[in-house]
Design a protein around this motif. Sequence first.
Motif, PDB file in Angstrom:
ATOM      1  N   ASP A  66       0.806  -1.230   0.000  1.00 12.72           N
ATOM      2  CA  ASP A  66       0.000   0.000   0.000  1.00 12.72           C
ATOM      3  C   ASP A  66       0.828   1.264   0.000  1.00 12.72           C
ATOM      4  OD1 ASP A  66       0.935  -0.170   2.556  1.00 12.72           O
ATOM      5  OD2 ASP A  66      -1.026  -0.301   3.528  1.00 12.72           O
ATOM      6  N   THR A  67       2.069   1.208   0.473  1.00 13.02           N
ATOM      7  CA  THR A  67       2.898   2.420   0.494  1.00 13.02           C
ATOM      8  C   THR A  67       3.742   2.571  -0.755  1.00 13.02           C
ATOM      9  OG1 THR A  67       4.635   1.219   1.677  1.00 13.02           O
ATOM     10  CG2 THR A  67       2.990   2.433   3.012  1.00 13.02           C
ATOM     11  N   ILE A  68       3.649   1.541  -1.639  1.00 11.85           N
ATOM     12  CA  ILE A  68       4.451   1.599  -2.865  1.00 11.85           C
ATOM     13  C   ILE A  68       3.558   1.735  -4.096  1.00 11.85           C
ATOM     14  CG2 ILE A  68       6.077   0.324  -4.330  1.00 11.85           C
ATOM     15  CD1 ILE A  68       7.232  -0.917  -1.837  1.00 11.85           C
ATOM     16  N   GLY A  69       2.397   1.053  -4.097  1.00 11.28           N
ATOM     17  CA  GLY A  69       1.540   1.041  -5.271  1.00 11.28           C
ATOM     18  C   GLY A  69       2.101   0.136  -6.355  1.00 11.28           C
ATOM     19  N   PRO A 125      -0.145   4.519  -4.347  1.00 10.87           N
ATOM     20  CA  PRO A 125       0.237   4.230  -2.957  1.00 10.87           C
ATOM     21  C   PRO A 125      -0.501   5.157  -1.985  1.00 10.87           C
ATOM     22  CG  PRO A 125       1.938   5.503  -4.034  1.00 10.87           C
ATOM     23  CD  PRO A 125       0.912   5.184  -5.094  1.00 10.87           C
ATOM     24  N   LEU A 126      -0.655   4.680  -0.764  1.00 12.67           N
ATOM     25  CA  LEU A 126      -1.244   5.510   0.284  1.00 12.67           C
ATOM     26  C   LEU A 126      -0.181   6.440   0.856  1.00 12.67           C
ATOM     27  CD1 LEU A 126      -3.344   2.820   2.187  1.00 12.67           C
ATOM     28  CD2 LEU A 126      -4.095   4.366   0.366  1.00 12.67           C
ATOM     29  N   PRO A 127      -0.557   7.658   1.278  1.00 14.05           N
ATOM     30  CA  PRO A 127       0.419   8.539   1.943  1.00 14.05           C
ATOM     31  C   PRO A 127       0.818   7.962   3.302  1.00 14.05           C
ATOM     32  CG  PRO A 127      -1.765   9.482   2.061  1.00 14.05           C
ATOM     33  CD  PRO A 127      -1.874   8.281   1.191  1.00 14.05           C
ATOM     34  N   ILE A 128       2.055   8.290   3.753  1.00 19.62           N
ATOM     35  CA  ILE A 128       2.550   7.845   5.058  1.00 19.62           C
ATOM     36  C   ILE A 128       2.243   8.939   6.080  1.00 19.62           C
ATOM     37  CG2 ILE A 128       4.594   7.189   6.389  1.00 19.62           C
ATOM     38  CD1 ILE A 128       5.786   6.194   3.722  1.00 19.62           C
ATOM     39  N   VAL A 129       1.424   8.606   7.056  1.00 20.15           N
ATOM     40  CA  VAL A 129       0.981   9.577   8.064  1.00 20.15           C
ATOM     41  C   VAL A 129       1.758   9.318   9.367  1.00 20.15           C
ATOM     42  CG1 VAL A 129      -0.963  10.473   9.361  1.00 20.15           C
ATOM     43  CG2 VAL A 129      -1.277   9.696   6.999  1.00 20.15           C
ATOM     44  N   ASP A 130       2.442  10.388   9.892  1.00 16.44           N
ATOM     45  CA  ASP A 130       3.228  10.224  11.124  1.00 16.44           C
ATOM     46  C   ASP A 130       3.457  11.605  11.750  1.00 16.44           C
ATOM     47  OD1 ASP A 130       4.705   9.034  13.118  1.00 16.44           O
ATOM     48  OD2 ASP A 130       6.593   9.170  11.979  1.00 16.44           O
ATOM     49  N   PHE A 131       3.339  11.667  13.049  1.00 16.47           N
ATOM     50  CA  PHE A 131       3.732  12.900  13.757  1.00 16.47           C
ATOM     51  C   PHE A 131       4.107  12.519  15.190  1.00 16.47           C
ATOM     52  CE2 PHE A 131      -0.816  12.533  14.381  1.00 16.47           C
ATOM     53  CZ  PHE A 131      -0.983  12.770  15.743  1.00 16.47           C
ATOM     54  N   VAL A 132       4.938  13.391  15.807  1.00 14.50           N
ATOM     55  CA  VAL A 132       5.397  13.201  17.200  1.00 14.50           C
ATOM     56  C   VAL A 132       5.132  14.505  17.970  1.00 14.50           C
ATOM     57  CG1 VAL A 132       7.344  12.738  18.718  1.00 14.50           C
ATOM     58  CG2 VAL A 132       7.180  11.571  16.510  1.00 14.50           C
ATOM     59  N   VAL A 133       4.479  14.390  19.096  1.00 11.84           N
ATOM     60  CA  VAL A 133       4.170  15.575  19.932  1.00 11.84           C
ATOM     61  C   VAL A 133       4.962  15.459  21.250  1.00 11.84           C
ATOM     62  CG1 VAL A 133       2.385  16.904  21.107  1.00 11.84           C
ATOM     63  CG2 VAL A 133       1.879  15.736  18.917  1.00 11.84           C
ATOM     64  N   ASP A 172       5.063  21.714  13.144  1.00 10.04           N
ATOM     65  CA  ASP A 172       6.435  21.514  13.612  1.00 10.04           C
ATOM     66  C   ASP A 172       6.725  20.058  13.928  1.00 10.04           C
ATOM     67  OD1 ASP A 172       6.887  24.199  13.342  1.00 10.04           O
ATOM     68  OD2 ASP A 172       6.420  24.671  15.448  1.00 10.04           O
ATOM     69  N   PHE A 173       5.672  19.270  14.098  1.00  7.72           N
ATOM     70  CA  PHE A 173       5.895  17.880  14.532  1.00  7.72           C
ATOM     71  C   PHE A 173       5.360  16.837  13.516  1.00  7.72           C
ATOM     72  CE2 PHE A 173       4.983  20.700  18.153  1.00  7.72           C
ATOM     73  CZ  PHE A 173       6.223  20.711  18.760  1.00  7.72           C
ATOM     74  N   ASN A 174       4.803  17.281  12.395  1.00  7.16           N
ATOM     75  CA  ASN A 174       4.194  16.356  11.404  1.00  7.16           C
ATOM     76  C   ASN A 174       5.276  15.729  10.533  1.00  7.16           C
ATOM     77  OD1 ASN A 174       2.635  14.985   9.583  1.00  7.16           O
ATOM     78  ND2 ASN A 174       1.500  16.772   8.855  1.00  7.16           N
ATOM     79  N   ASN A 175       5.424  14.420  10.635  1.00  4.72           N
ATOM     80  CA  ASN A 175       6.384  13.686   9.806  1.00  4.72           C
ATOM     81  C   ASN A 175       5.737  12.986   8.615  1.00  4.72           C
ATOM     82  OD1 ASN A 175       8.567  14.363  11.510  1.00  4.72           O
ATOM     83  ND2 ASN A 175       8.021  12.691  12.902  1.00  4.72           N
ATOM     84  N   SER A 176       4.453  13.285   8.308  1.00  3.44           N
ATOM     85  CA  SER A 176       3.743  12.622   7.207  1.00  3.44           C
ATOM     86  C   SER A 176       4.351  13.003   5.870  1.00  3.44           C
ATOM     87  CB  SER A 176       2.263  12.994   7.203  1.00  3.44           C
ATOM     88  OG  SER A 176       1.671  12.639   8.435  1.00  3.44           O
ATOM     89  N   HIS A 177       4.279  12.047   4.869  1.00  8.25           N
ATOM     90  CA  HIS A 177       4.762  12.328   3.541  1.00  8.25           C
ATOM     91  C   HIS A 177       4.135  11.353   2.527  1.00  8.25           C
ATOM     92  CE1 HIS A 177       7.456   9.181   5.145  1.00  8.25           C
ATOM     93  NE2 HIS A 177       7.529   8.760   3.870  1.00  8.25           N
ATOM     94  N   PHE A 178       4.250  11.722   1.287  1.00  9.36           N
ATOM     95  CA  PHE A 178       3.714  10.840   0.222  1.00  9.36           C
ATOM     96  C   PHE A 178       4.801   9.850  -0.176  1.00  9.36           C
ATOM     97  CE2 PHE A 178       1.072  14.632  -0.257  1.00  9.36           C
ATOM     98  CZ  PHE A 178      -0.180  14.055  -0.237  1.00  9.36           C
ATOM     99  N   ALA A 179       4.372   8.623  -0.357  1.00 11.78           N
ATOM    100  CA  ALA A 179       5.326   7.618  -0.818  1.00 11.78           C
ATOM    101  C   ALA A 179       5.712   7.898  -2.257  1.00 11.78           C
ATOM    102  CB  ALA A 179       4.691   6.237  -0.712  1.00 11.78           C
ATOM    103  N   ILE A 180       6.919   7.556  -2.610  1.00 14.72           N
ATOM    104  CA  ILE A 180       7.411   7.770  -3.992  1.00 14.72           C
ATOM    105  C   ILE A 180       7.561   6.405  -4.654  1.00 14.72           C
ATOM    106  CG2 ILE A 180       9.319   8.631  -5.396  1.00 14.72           C
ATOM    107  CD1 ILE A 180       9.854  10.660  -3.198  1.00 14.72           C
TER     108      ILE A 180
END
Length: 376
Positions: free
Chosen positions: A311-314, A347-355, A368-376
Amino acid sequence: TNVEWLWDFGDIPSQTSPLEEPVYLYDSVATYAITLTVIDDQIASVSLGCSDIYTGSVEIYALPEPSFETNIACEGDITTFTNTSIIVNAPPNPTYHWNLDNFTGQYIGVSDSNSTNPNFSFDGCNDNYKVKLTATDHYGCVDSIINYVEVYCNPIADFSLGDIRCQRDSLYIMNQSYDDDGAPIYKWNWNFGPTASPQSLLYDNNNGTPPHPDTISTIFNNTSGNFILMLDVVDTNGCYDNIDSAIFIYDQPYVEFDWNDACANEDVQFTNLSLPSDTGLWYWNWQFIHGTNSTPSVDWDPMYNYPTVIDTIGAYVSAILIVVDSAYCTDTFRSPDVGVPAIEIHPLPIVDFVVPPICEFDSLKASDFNNSHFAI
């Protein structure tokens, strides 16, 4: 009065007869001097009585010598009778009679049973037509001859067709030709028409070509409708036969589908756009392919989730649709293909954040804490 008769027929050795009216058969052609002596008993004092002699001649004519020749003829051909008779006695104005009326057939042209050189077409074929020619010269001398005339049987041209008779599919043709009198077929000439590929085939065993196979094929690539297949065969006697067969070549069904690209873990919706041509569609079959995995479906408008896509690669995936109509004509559409793109699973985007820990009344800026990104 008693009378004695004495015939001398003039041949050598001398043959005689005491009959008043004898019948004598000469065995050679010639002119013979015949002597007839007649003796009575009117004078008793003479031992032989009165007598007289008469000499005449008789000519024995030669018989005509009938003979004839014929051409080599096949069943249905004209047999030409060439009269080669010899008429010895002049003038040579004989009459002829042929027993061709005894056979089933017909005279050709102005011929009849009294023609010098008749033309006749026998119905059927045989190797022992017993033909008799009788020749009679102007003296009435008659002789005849019998020859056995052969008419060769024609070979039989025949073939059958396979069940699939569709545009762009091989049309299989089974040769069923045979000879009927022991003269093998050596030449097969096929003609399939200008829209076929190949348009024709020739097998000539006298010309070094390979033997005729049991099955041959041709393809009607871009045409459909009624067509004529033709086969000519020739055997080693030079006899011929041909057959024509009308066939109908069906259009291929029209096959196509559409789809929507989807995200990983979602169904791809397929839309079947196929249409029948000459006949209704009989069945359709889908194959959904990713890598080495393949899944079938017989739904008209199926939905399919490609389960092996990460799902993160497509991935780019495939689908194949095969349709068959009631004439067994088939066609295939696939993605990807020439001019047809692949099906894309995004692919699905990768959702991640740290608070981090924060205090009461402190502000939090999520970016400032969102680590989400789109898979390539």
